[in-house]
Design a protein around this motif. Structure first.
Motif, short mmCIF file in Angstrom:
data_model
loop_
_atom_site.label_atom_id
_atom_site.label_comp_id
_atom_site.label_asym_id
_atom_site.label_seq_id
_atom_site.Cartn_x
_atom_site.Cartn_y
_atom_site.Cartn_z
N ALA A 35 6.09 3.00 -4.44
CA ALA A 35 5.84 2.14 -5.59
C ALA A 35 4.65 2.62 -6.41
CB ALA A 35 5.59 0.70 -5.13
N TYR A 36 3.78 3.42 -5.79
CA TYR A 36 2.56 3.85 -6.46
C TYR A 36 2.52 5.36 -6.74
CZ TYR A 36 1.24 -0.62 -4.37
OH TYR A 36 1.23 -1.93 -3.99
N ARG A 103 -3.34 1.71 -11.18
CA ARG A 103 -4.06 0.50 -11.61
C ARG A 103 -4.46 -0.40 -10.44
NH1 ARG A 103 -6.25 -3.67 -12.23
NH2 ARG A 103 -6.50 -4.89 -14.14
N PRO A 104 -3.59 -0.68 -9.46
CA PRO A 104 -4.00 -1.56 -8.36
C PRO A 104 -5.11 -0.97 -7.48
CG PRO A 104 -1.61 -1.47 -8.53
CD PRO A 104 -2.15 -0.38 -9.41
N PHE A 105 -5.19 0.35 -7.39
CA PHE A 105 -6.28 0.98 -6.63
C PHE A 105 -7.59 0.94 -7.42
CE2 PHE A 105 -2.42 2.96 -4.97
CZ PHE A 105 -2.61 2.90 -3.60
N LEU A 106 -7.49 1.15 -8.71
CA LEU A 106 -8.68 1.19 -9.56
C LEU A 106 -9.26 -0.20 -9.79
CD1 LEU A 106 -10.48 3.04 -11.33
CD2 LEU A 106 -8.90 2.57 -13.24
N ASP A 160 1.95 -5.51 -6.75
CA ASP A 160 1.74 -5.82 -8.16
C ASP A 160 3.03 -5.53 -8.90
OD1 ASP A 160 1.06 -5.98 -10.81
OD2 ASP A 160 -0.76 -4.77 -10.67
N PRO A 161 3.80 -6.56 -9.23
CA PRO A 161 5.09 -6.33 -9.90
C PRO A 161 4.97 -5.66 -11.25
CG PRO A 161 4.51 -8.66 -9.92
CD PRO A 161 3.54 -7.99 -9.00
N THR A 162 3.79 -5.72 -11.85
CA THR A 162 3.62 -5.09 -13.17
C THR A 162 3.72 -3.58 -13.07
OG1 THR A 162 2.17 -6.91 -13.84
CG2 THR A 162 2.10 -4.94 -15.19
N VAL A 163 3.37 -3.00 -11.92
CA VAL A 163 3.48 -1.55 -11.74
C VAL A 163 4.92 -1.11 -11.96
CG1 VAL A 163 3.31 0.35 -10.11
CG2 VAL A 163 1.49 -1.36 -10.22
N GLU A 164 5.85 -1.81 -11.32
CA GLU A 164 7.26 -1.45 -11.46
C GLU A 164 7.74 -1.66 -12.88
OE1 GLU A 164 10.27 0.50 -10.01
OE2 GLU A 164 8.62 -0.13 -8.70
N ARG A 165 7.26 -2.70 -13.53
CA ARG A 165 7.67 -2.94 -14.92
C ARG A 165 7.19 -1.82 -15.82
NH1 ARG A 165 6.27 -8.14 -18.87
NH2 ARG A 165 7.97 -7.73 -20.34
N VAL A 204 -1.41 2.26 -17.96
CA VAL A 204 -1.06 3.67 -18.14
C VAL A 204 -2.28 4.51 -18.49
CG1 VAL A 204 0.38 5.30 -19.43
CG2 VAL A 204 1.28 3.04 -18.84
N GLY A 205 -3.12 3.99 -19.36
CA GLY A 205 -4.29 4.76 -19.79
C GLY A 205 -4.06 5.54 -21.04
#
Length: 273
Positions: A35-36, A103-106, A160-165, A204-205
């Motif tokens: 997922a990451y 993003r979830p790690f940062l 974090d469902p936003t990652v997949e989105r 995304v950055g």
């Protein structure tokens, strides 16, 4: 056991070096980290007794965690091409995160890393320092992948469902060449333009417009590198440009050469004017 990534690497320039004593391997993560992480990668070279060689790659909307004796770190999205001179003998190991996957790690906006890097320990603490030391000292790629998986598993964030989105939206840009503007992508994604821009800044950055533009230029590189004759005007229109001049300007700005110069330098077929 290592699982090689199935698709070929994209965005690599100066491909005439592919026959040199260099190796670029890409390996898939296990299910717990898929997922990451997009893939792990390792580049090694042995140019002893040969002159240094310039290696260039085009940017992708991904964060990389890199272990390199010459300079480790977490590298955010870089808006320009990456160029480095390879000399002697060396090896670099990296983790390429999915768009949005870091993003979830940062735990903060990924745009804060744009065009810069930060030490691995800044995000992963003492574990990051130990990981960097272990990977640089390790000569076995499979063991390096194991070290990477252990580091990320030890710091695995909450789902974090936003990652997949976000990853799905970026994948849509790659797959659907009809999407050529941020407005079209926002409509396609069911978001307002400003909401999409905020989402990309956070996860995304880079902006939606930048991501679309880079993938369209990646497509141009792949078509040119295929060695077939290309009609520049038709290619520009197919990639969403209003005219050939606009395409040429963007191409030169990113690649550092005109499309015609790229073809000659890479020893591939010329296009039609």
């Amino acid at each position: 056991m290592l699982r090689p990534a199935p698709s070929a690497a994209r965005g690599i320039l100066r491909r005439q070096f592919d026959t040199s004593p260099m190796h670029h391997g890409r390996y898939l993560p296990d299910a717990a980290l898929a997922a990451y992480v997009e893939h792990y990668w390792c580049v090694s070279w042995d140019l002893r007794g040969q002159p240094p060689r310039l290696q260039e790659t085009l940017p992708h909307p991904n964060v990389h965690l890199v272990a390199d004796a010459a300079g480790s770190g977490i590298f955010g999205v870089h808006t320009r091409r990456f160029a480095t001179e390879l000399a002697g003998q060396g090896r670099v190991f990296g983790i390429k995160f999915r768009p949005g996957g870091f993003r979830p790690f940062l735990r903060g906006p990924v745009a804060s890393l744009a065009n810069r890097s930060t030490p691995i320990a800044a995000v992963f603490g003492a574990d990051g320092e130990a990981y960097q030391h272990d990977v640089i000292a390790c000569a076995d790629v499979e063991q390096c992948v194991a070290f990477a998986a252990q580091l990320l598993a030890a710091h695995l964030p909450a789902p974090d469902p936003t990652v997949e989105r976000v990853a799905g939206i970026v994948a849509r840009v790659v797959a659907d060449r009809r999407i050529n503007t941020a407005e079209e992508l926002a409509q396609n994604s069911g978001l307002g333009l400003r909401a999409l821009q905020r989402l990309f800044n956070d996860y995304v950055g880079a902006s939606p417009k930048w991501v679309i533009n880079r993938y369209r230029l990646h497509e141009a590189i792949e078509r040119l590198a295929a060695g077939t004759t290309v009609d520049w005007a038709d290619l520009a229109l197919a990639l969403g440009y209003y005219d050939q001049a606009h395409f040429n300007r963007d191409f030169r700005k990113l690649v550092g050469r005109s499309p015609g110069e790229f073809c000659r330098d890479e020893q591939v077929g010329e296009g039609k004017k």
